[in-house]
Design a protein around this motif. Sequence first.
Motif, PDB file in Angstrom:
ATOM      1  N   VAL A 110      71.016   1.294 -27.634  1.00 55.65           N
ATOM      2  CA  VAL A 110      69.148   1.177 -26.352  1.00 55.65           C
ATOM      3  C   VAL A 110      67.704   1.978 -26.866  1.00 55.65           C
ATOM      4  O   VAL A 110      69.054   3.467 -27.235  1.00 55.65           O
ATOM      5  CB  VAL A 110      69.462   1.454 -25.088  1.00 55.65           C
ATOM      6  N   SER A 111      67.271   2.294 -27.130  1.00 56.97           N
ATOM      7  CA  SER A 111      65.931   3.241 -27.698  1.00 56.97           C
ATOM      8  C   SER A 111      65.044   3.307 -26.338  1.00 56.97           C
ATOM      9  O   SER A 111      64.404   1.679 -26.486  1.00 56.97           O
ATOM     10  CB  SER A 111      65.716   3.937 -28.510  1.00 56.97           C
ATOM     11  N   GLY A 112      64.075   4.156 -26.035  1.00 54.07           N
ATOM     12  CA  GLY A 112      63.586   4.036 -25.017  1.00 54.07           C
ATOM     13  C   GLY A 112      62.462   5.432 -25.139  1.00 54.07           C
ATOM     14  O   GLY A 112      62.583   6.436 -25.107  1.00 54.07           O
ATOM     15  N   TYR A 113      61.204   4.192 -25.719  1.00 52.11           N
ATOM     16  CA  TYR A 113      60.072   6.071 -26.455  1.00 52.11           C
ATOM     17  C   TYR A 113      58.770   5.576 -25.271  1.00 52.11           C
ATOM     18  O   TYR A 113      57.845   6.349 -26.218  1.00 52.11           O
ATOM     19  CB  TYR A 113      59.806   4.570 -27.781  1.00 52.11           C
ATOM     20  N   SER A 114      58.486   5.262 -24.676  1.00 49.92           N
ATOM     21  CA  SER A 114      57.416   5.561 -23.465  1.00 49.92           C
ATOM     22  C   SER A 114      56.575   4.910 -24.451  1.00 49.92           C
ATOM     23  O   SER A 114      56.245   4.161 -24.638  1.00 49.92           O
ATOM     24  CB  SER A 114      56.885   6.851 -22.652  1.00 49.92           C
ATOM     25  N   LYS A 115      55.520   6.309 -24.135  1.00 52.91           N
ATOM     26  CA  LYS A 115      54.152   5.186 -25.121  1.00 52.91           C
ATOM     27  C   LYS A 115      53.961   6.076 -25.841  1.00 52.91           C
ATOM     28  O   LYS A 115      52.665   6.142 -26.793  1.00 52.91           O
ATOM     29  CB  LYS A 115      53.000   6.261 -23.812  1.00 52.91           C
TER      30      LYS A 115
END
Length: 150
Positions: A110-115
């Motif tokens: 999982v990766s969360g890159y926001s904006k």
Amino acid sequence: YLNENNLDNQILVQLEDRGLLLRFKENVLFDSGKAILKSESKTTLRFLANLLKRKEFAERFIRVEGHTDSDPIIRSTKYPTNWELSSIRAANVVRFFIEETNMNPERLSVSGYSKYHPVVPNDTPENKAKNRRVDIVILRSNFIKTEPNY
């Protein structure tokens, strides 16, 4: 499958250096500002999981990436910033794959890159909608598991 189910305008499929990209556009998997999978999206995710379990993909690692637009989160104590929202959306897709389709968790990340990884500038409502997305990347063999061995 995408054409037969009128999903070709909701999911982009593209070959990149890192692997095969499946880009779910805004509101396909989640309602705006939410991280709970829409019930109608689960059929598509089940189909995709079955495809990813096939022999030709069985050894590939899969990264699920969450993205947001540049607008700050307002009126939410659950997701104080776009970092949490993007990460939890990606995590919920992975959790669905594991819990509902019995996909091997060792293949998933999982990766969360926001904006911070927009596909277009965040300068119009239409462009912001394009940046609110979840990407599933079937990694090429030369982009193998990067986590440390324990």
